[in-house]
Scaffold this motif. Structure first.
Motif, mmCIF file in Angstrom:
data_model
loop_
_atom_site.group_PDB
_atom_site.id
_atom_site.type_symbol
_atom_site.label_atom_id
_atom_site.label_comp_id
_atom_site.label_asym_id
_atom_site.label_seq_id
_atom_site.Cartn_x
_atom_site.Cartn_y
_atom_site.Cartn_z
ATOM 1 N N MET A 1 0.839 -1.203 0.000
ATOM 2 C CA MET A 1 0.000 0.000 0.000
ATOM 3 C C MET A 1 0.872 1.250 0.000
ATOM 4 O O MET A 1 1.997 1.231 0.447
ATOM 5 N N HIS A 2 0.296 2.295 -0.518
ATOM 6 C CA HIS A 2 0.856 3.636 -0.525
ATOM 7 C C HIS A 2 1.542 3.979 0.810
ATOM 8 O O HIS A 2 1.028 3.696 1.872
ATOM 9 N N LYS A 3 2.710 4.627 0.717
ATOM 10 C CA LYS A 3 3.440 4.983 1.950
ATOM 11 C C LYS A 3 3.153 6.418 2.362
ATOM 12 O O LYS A 3 3.140 7.316 1.519
ATOM 13 N N PHE A 4 2.934 6.614 3.650
ATOM 14 C CA PHE A 4 2.723 7.982 4.140
ATOM 15 C C PHE A 4 3.037 8.039 5.626
ATOM 16 O O PHE A 4 3.123 7.016 6.290
ATOM 17 N N ASP A 5 3.221 9.271 6.126
ATOM 18 C CA ASP A 5 3.377 9.474 7.567
ATOM 19 C C ASP A 5 2.016 9.739 8.183
ATOM 20 O O ASP A 5 1.073 10.087 7.495
ATOM 21 N N TYR A 6 1.983 9.603 9.478
ATOM 22 C CA TYR A 6 0.702 9.702 10.174
ATOM 23 C C TYR A 6 0.892 10.512 11.444
ATOM 24 O O TYR A 6 1.849 10.263 12.184
ATOM 25 N N VAL A 7 0.046 11.504 11.647
ATOM 26 C CA VAL A 7 0.027 12.149 12.972
ATOM 27 C C VAL A 7 -1.403 12.190 13.471
ATOM 28 O O VAL A 7 -2.343 12.364 12.711
ATOM 29 N N LYS A 8 -1.513 12.010 14.758
ATOM 30 C CA LYS A 8 -2.838 12.105 15.360
ATOM 31 C C LYS A 8 -2.944 13.476 16.012
ATOM 32 O O LYS A 8 -2.131 13.811 16.876
ATOM 33 N N LEU A 29 -7.672 12.809 7.895
ATOM 34 C CA LEU A 29 -8.340 11.502 7.972
ATOM 35 C C LEU A 29 -9.404 11.591 9.056
ATOM 36 O O LEU A 29 -9.105 11.896 10.211
ATOM 37 N N ALA A 30 -10.654 11.348 8.666
ATOM 38 C CA ALA A 30 -11.736 11.375 9.661
ATOM 39 C C ALA A 30 -12.192 9.940 9.898
ATOM 40 O O ALA A 30 -11.525 9.161 10.569
ATOM 41 N N GLY A 32 -12.304 7.564 7.621
ATOM 42 C CA GLY A 32 -11.412 6.670 6.876
ATOM 43 C C GLY A 32 -12.120 5.744 5.906
ATOM 44 O O GLY A 32 -11.498 4.922 5.252
ATOM 45 N N LEU A 36 -8.919 5.279 3.022
ATOM 46 C CA LEU A 36 -8.075 4.086 3.045
ATOM 47 C C LEU A 36 -8.363 3.169 1.875
ATOM 48 O O LEU A 36 -7.465 2.528 1.336
ATOM 49 N N ASP A 54 -4.689 12.632 11.358
ATOM 50 C CA ASP A 54 -5.885 11.999 11.903
ATOM 51 C C ASP A 54 -6.611 12.984 12.815
ATOM 52 O O ASP A 54 -6.096 13.392 13.850
ATOM 53 N N GLY A 56 -9.681 12.270 13.846
ATOM 54 C CA GLY A 56 -10.799 11.468 14.365
ATOM 55 C C GLY A 56 -11.104 11.713 15.837
ATOM 56 O O GLY A 56 -12.221 11.496 16.292
ATOM 57 N N ASP A 57 -10.107 12.167 16.618
ATOM 58 C CA ASP A 57 -10.341 12.334 18.047
ATOM 59 C C ASP A 57 -10.814 13.736 18.438
ATOM 60 O O ASP A 57 -11.016 14.025 19.612
#
Lengths: 297, 917
Positions: A1-8, A29-30, A32, A36, A54, A56-57
């Motif tokens: 799958m596509h590569k990416f960084d993630y921060v919450k 990203l809400a 998802g 995704l 992200d 979402g929280d």
């Protein structure tokens, strides 16, 4: 799958900062439910994304409230929450209907109104309703806030006016005037049958003697961007609503669709289907019985 | 990489993840929680659902890091402490488990629903399951299972059923699959769940053009990528042609395929493959392979492909071989008919959509010169022959093993990935697991032959058919595969349904640059019956005859003679199916309903037949071995491949019945070319008819041996002994008895000559009757949108005798789901210019979902068919044969229009309605 960084993101501030730093290569990203799947399917539209923020929280972005006749939906409000909201059910019942028909129960529980807007799928169920409500999108960035009508925010299939560093935080619309009635119908509720995902959103208000004072007709999955079809609306405005006029408006709307999109492989199917759908939705909103609806069963 | 904590099934796991890893990847690949399945990875199938804070979530659409701090429950977490959750138990009890691949996701979705809504309506259940796909069950028993679980949970019972068959009658009593508990708990290890030390991951590159010569292929960049262990192209491929549909050594069918060739013949043809340390690297390496294609003209339509100017797909032209079968004098019969009716009917390319993706794992041991292949496969012994021929290995140096298979329907009958996996293992020296993506499975494995039928039928005024001439063009795609076998099987069926003394069937199997057609459930019968039953309905209407009455006059009767061979059709009970079904369906009353308004109702009927094994075509043999153990239990060895349809469960029931045991006392060693005896393969609806008989024969041998030893132990005559309840006992004085374990031990330790109680029996079929079905459908059509709602469905089948009625029903219900798609929604749509399949996703290819299914009622006709085991005959394929024409005939009846192309989509319906005001 596509590569990416993630921060919450722990706060709106944090989210905006991350999006601002990531610029064009960042996206929020809400729920998802779309993003995704897009990554997994190696969607070309997402190829440049390197940072996923992200949000979402950020529970502060999940709300439904009314202030001074204006109804506001936080971007993270789920479809399920809108469908169940007593405020929405009274103020804009067709929005509740549209939200109750999005995807599956699981999708409705996770997918958000902001996400649906930003994904800008031609088949998104909420878009025609929001356009019919003349809703506005509230966009926040480190630089401040701006508001754009939904009809302008969505620029094409899966294309929006979202700028780098911006986040959709709210969708808002003026509560329709008393006496307004609405209807949303979509095709293909039985999934295997849904060849085209046509839908129609209708907002209608009649005045003294049953004359149509206000009419908004917005088809879904029929035009490149969801928009009111004024040529069809004009057939009804100022007239007493009849089955015949509703039929005419439906046919006009179908003609407009062909005029705008041209002939495609699906056109022979879409034309009669959207015409019928529109007629039915107008009559349902207007409280008239549809002669063609009477089933033998 | 970042370290995160996940709370799964009450346990805290610390894992290092990449930001882009989904929860599904972490569960399956990092934590080894493989009970959660992956059927598409694109959020379409629901097999990967897990509970996240109580909600059912598709774990392929949730980032692992987003799942932090949430309560995650996977299928493994539902039954901790060994106690099954009531939902799991209900799935077993109702027969809702077949291949088991969708089962974990279904159970999770059901649990999420019942936790929130303990009292769901049928509609609410369907809604909750609507993004969970199943291809085996037609959802019927799954919905029942959720209802049953709801009742149990409400009633406070956990559904522990006290009912347990203790010996006695086994055959004819419904019984869940023998491996159902493993399947509902996620313990079943499917192909993609297997891991070997040092294992690599293989991926295949498929052609982006429909027809081309490879001018240049450069793999140097791919090979240079760290983690890549082998890249193979046509330059590495043995120049040994094969046919993936080979059934046995020496099978005479066109050998026109190579693992890789320097020419690609359809968009989706194999070009190269990579083995790497992980799937991501393998996929990246594929993108680094540079290929220069010299494009060639392509042809996609079978009739076009026969024109002299059409580009040849293979040397020697596009017609593989004209096939013809005939009885009587067709020309004279048509000349003498009162009326002759003609039709042209076009059928689409459809595909199997087994929920489990295709996968094969190969391990070549260079020192031993031995190749071992594990594969989701229906034909291990033929695959062994193919591999031995391609790689020049002796047959005993090739071992093919079939792990549990998550549905097949013919789609896993042919050797497609196995040679690729073997080549990669040969080159890399490591075990290689090759998996396919859903998109590639839909294009680059096998499909059902699309076809164009020309039908001409002569009838008398009273509706008697006097002659029929059928010509069909079968689109076999880019390689022959089953191009001869499928039409031949189809032609055979034409002579066995109606009394047509003068009948000719001609088939032109044609190469095109389309995806390769091969075996699919029904093997030609669905095509024939769809075309002919739709055509005959038109004939009946033109004659003013009721479709049921028309069929009543023409269907075959028990003992009728096959006009082509002069042999008996056996106990063909299709007329019983018609009468029984018409009554239950309420055909008479329903046919008098008025039609009008926007929503129009219609009814349709269709008959169909399919075979039992391959008798008369080629070898049709299965061998079964049985060994008695010292405690009176039994071990069965069978090459028969259970694909989730329950064939080994059926065989255990047959053996148990003969020996007076419970099926639970039989352990099965299954489908391993090295350990189990030979079997022709799991196809052609051979299971009951041939494997069942082989099990019967072996069990009878065991019985004789047990009785022989028991007679000498008890000092009685052999003919006075019976077996039952784990004993051999005297018929006249049941107290005089000896337990099976004592018999086995006595035989083992006997001073006169130790012996093992064991059998090794081959059964080759001695007849090939057909199984029959008649289906009835009621639909409601929305004349404004063209949408069809299937309201009611009655399916009646002549199965001789149902050994396991629960699984027989399950086969029929699943067959209906597949057939409804064939009739109304399913089609792989090819772009006419490029030959690209434009809807190769589970979003674009429309399968019937739980919500789309009608109320289904299944009735059986059990009049026995000799020499089936206990009179039983097949059901697996016959189940899907009459469905599409029944439902299409119902739509035609509702609207008063005629259809000549499947599927009958809303577009086609509206197009017809606009032409007929």
């Amino acid at each position: 799958m596509h590569k990416f960084d993630y921060v919450k993101a722990r706060s709106l501030e944090e989210a905006l900062r991350a999006l601002s730093q990531g610029g064009e290569k960042a996206c929020a990203l809400a729920g998802g439910t779309d993003l995704l799947v897009g990554f997994r399917a190696e969607d070309a539209r997402l190829r440049h994304i390197e940072l996923v923020v992200d949000i979402g929280d950020l529970t502060e972005l999940a709300y439904i409230r009314e202030e001074n006749g204006c109804v506001a939906l936080g971007a993270l409000t789920t479809h399920a929450a809108i469908a169940e909201s007593s405020l929405i059910r009274v103020a804009a019942p067709f929005l509740a209907t549209a939200c109750s028909q999005v995807g599956s129960p699981q999708i409705r529980n996770r997918g958000t109104v902001g996400g649906n807007l930003c994904n800008a799928s031609p088949a998104a169920d909420t878009l025609p309703v929001l356009v019919a409500l003349e809703a506005e999108v509230v966009l926040r960035s480190l630089g401040g806030e701006r508001r754009v009508p939904v009809s302008r925010f969505v620029e094409g299939p899966h294309r929006t006016g979202l700028r780098p560093g911006e986040l959709v935080t709210e969708v808002r619309f003026n509560r329709p005037l008393p006496g307004s009635r609405t209807c949303f119908i979509k095709l293909g509720r039985r999934k295997a049958m849904s060849i085209a995902r046509l839908s129609i959103a209708v907002l209608l208000r009649t005045g003294d003697g049953g004359v149509v004072e206000e009419i908004r007709l917005v088809p879904g999955a029929a035009l490149p961007v969801p928009a009111r079809v004024t040529a069809a609306e004009e057939i009804l405005r100022g007239q007493g609503l009849t089955v015949e006029l509703a039929r005419e408006a439906g046919e006009k709307l179908a003609q407009e669709m062909v005029r705008i999109t041209g002939q495609r492989w699906s056109t022979p199917y879409k034309v009669p289907a959207i015409a019928a759908l529109t007629r039915r939705a107008i009559l349902t909103a207007g409280g008239l019985e549809d002669v063609a609806t009477r089933s033998q069963a | 990489m970042e370290k995160i904590q996940l709370k799964i099934n009450g346990r805290l796991y610390s894992v290092k993840v990449n930001p882009n890893w989904t929860l599904l990847k972490v569960l399956r690949q990092i934590l080894g929680l493989t009970g959660t399945k992956c059927g598409c990875a694109t959020g379409d199938c629901g097999a990967c659902k897990v509970l996240v804070n109580g909600e059912a979530v598709k774990s392929c659409t949730l980032l692992a890091r987003k799942a932090q701090g949430k309560e995650i429950v996977t299928i493994e977490g539902l039954s901790r402490g060994g106690e099954l959750h009531p939902v799991q138990r209900a799935f077993i009890e109702t027969g809702a488990v077949q291949c088991g691949f969708c089962t974990p996701g279904m159970i999770i979705a059901a649990k999420a629903l019942l936790d929130k809504n303990p009292n769901p309506s049928r509609e609410e259940i369907c809604e909750a399951l609507q993004d969970n796909l199943c291809r085996c069950t037609g959802y019927v028993k799954i919905i029942e299972a959720v209802e049953l679980a709801a009742a149990w949970l409400k009633g406070g019972t956990n559904g522990a059923s006290g009912e347990c068959a203790t010996g006695g009658q086994v055959v004819g009593k419904g019984r869940p699959l023998r491996d159902a508990v493993d399947k509902v708990t996620g313990r079943t290890v499917y192909m993609a769940d297997m891991r070997l030390p040092g294992m690599l991951y293989g991926r295949v590159l498929f052609s982006p053009v429909a027809h081309a010569r490879i001018k240049r292929i450069d793999v140097s960049k791919a090979e240079a990528l760290p983690g890549v262990r082998a890249v193979v192209t046509y330059k590495d491929s043995p120049r040994v042609p094969y046919n993936s549909a080979l059934r046995f050594k020496g099978h005479d069918i066109p050998h026109d395929e190579y693992i890789f060739d320097d020419t690609v013949r359809y968009l989706g043809d194999r070009v190269a493959a990579v083995a790497a340390d992980d799937p991501e690297t393998a996929e990246k390496a594929l993108r680094l392979i540079e290929v220069e294609y010299e494009e060639l003209p392509a042809v996609f339509d079978p009739e076009e492909a026969l024109k002299p100017e059409a580009p040849p797909v293979h040397e020697g032209g596009n017609l593989i071989k004209k096939l013809e079968a005939a009885a009587g004098d067709v020309e004279r019969a048509l000349d003498g008919a009162d009326y002759v009716f003609t039709d042209r009917i076009k059928l689409p390319i459809v595909t199997h959509v087994a929920l489990e993706p295709h996968a094969s794992l190969a391990q070549f041991d260079a020192a031993a010169g031995k190749l071992t292949v594990w594969s989701a496969n229906q034909n291990i012994f033929a695959t062994r022959i193919i591999l031995s021929e391609i790689f020049g290995l002796s047959v005993n140096k090739v071992r093919v093993i079939k792990p549990p298979v998550g549905g097949a329907f013919g789609g896993k009958l042919e050797a497609i990935l196995e040679p690729v996996a073997a080549l990669l293992s040969l080159k890399s020296g490591k075990p290689v697991l090759v998996e396919m993506k859903r998109r590639d499975i839909m294009v680059s494995t096998r499909t059902r032959h699309s076809a164009v039928y020309y039908l001409k039928t002569g009838v008398k005024k009273d509706g008697t058919i006097v002659g029929q001439d059928i010509t069909a063009y079968f689109n076999t795609g880019a390689y022959a595969s089953s191009a001869l076998n499928v039409p031949s099987a189809m032609m055979d069926k034409a002579f066995r349904l109606y009394r047509i003394p003068n009948l000719r069937v001609t088939v032109y199997p044609v190469y095109t640059n389309c995806p390769v057609a091969g075996a699919m459930r029904g093997y030609g019968s669905p095509q024939l019956m769809a075309a002919r039953e739709i055509h005959l309905d038109k004939v009946a209407r033109k004659l003013g005859l009721d479709p049921v009455e028309f069929r009543r006059r023409n269907l075959v009767r028990p003992g009728d003679i096959n006009p082509r061979f002069g042999t008996s059709l056996g106990n063909c009970r299709v007329l019983d199916c018609l009468e029984k079904g018409a009554e239950r369906f309420g055909w008479e009353a329903k046919s008098r309903q008025p039609k009008g308004g926007r929503f129009r109702r219609g009814i349709g009927v269709a008959a169909g037949n399919h075979g039992n094994g391959t008798f008369g075509v080629h070898v049709d043999m299965t061998t079964v071995a049985l060994k008695m153990n010292e405690d009176g239990t039994l071990t069965m060895f069978t090459g028969t491949q259970d694909l989730g349809q329950g064939s080994t469960t059926m065989m255990c029931m047959v053996v148990a019945q003969v020996l007076g045991l419970s099926p639970d006392q039989i352990e099965v060693v299954e489908a391993d070319t090295e350990l189990t005896p030979w079997d022709l393969g799991t196809y052609a609806s051979r299971g009951v008819w041939v494997s069942g008989n082989a099990a019967l024969k072996a069990a009878q041998s065991i019985r004789r041996q047990l009785i022989e030893v028991a007679a000498s132990m008890l000092g009685v005559k052999e003919e006075d002994l019976e077996l039952g309840g784990g004993f051999a006992y005297c018929r006249h004085s049941p107290d005089k008895k000896v337990s099976l374990q004592d018999i086995v031990v006595a035989a083992q330790l006997s001073k006169e000559g130790s012996r093992e109680i064991r059998a090794y029996e081959s059964f080759a079929s001695v007849a090939g009757p057909n199984s029959y079905g008649v289906h009835f459908a009621e639909v409601e059509v929305d004349t404004e949108t063209g949408e069809v709602k299937v309201l009611n469905y009655v399916a009646v089948h002549d199965v001789g005798r149902a050994i396991n009625p629960l699984l027989v029903e399950g086969q029929i219900e699943g067959g209906i789901q597949m057939g409804l798609g064939y009739g109304l929604t399913e089609e792989l749509i090819l772009d006419k210019r490029s030959g690209k399949v434009i809807n190769a996703t589970l979003k674009g290819y429309k399968l019937f979902r739980a919500k789309d299914m009608p109320r289904v009622e299944v009735l059986l006709v059990e009049e026995g068919e000799s020499p089936g085991p206990f009179g039983a005959k097949s059901i697996g394929e016959a189940a899907t044969v009459p469905v599409a024409p029944a439902v299409v005939n119902a739509v035609a009846d509702a609207l008063g229009v005629e259809f000549d192309e499947l599927p009958v989509t809303p577009q086609r319906i509206l197009a017809k309605l606009r032409r007929t005001p």
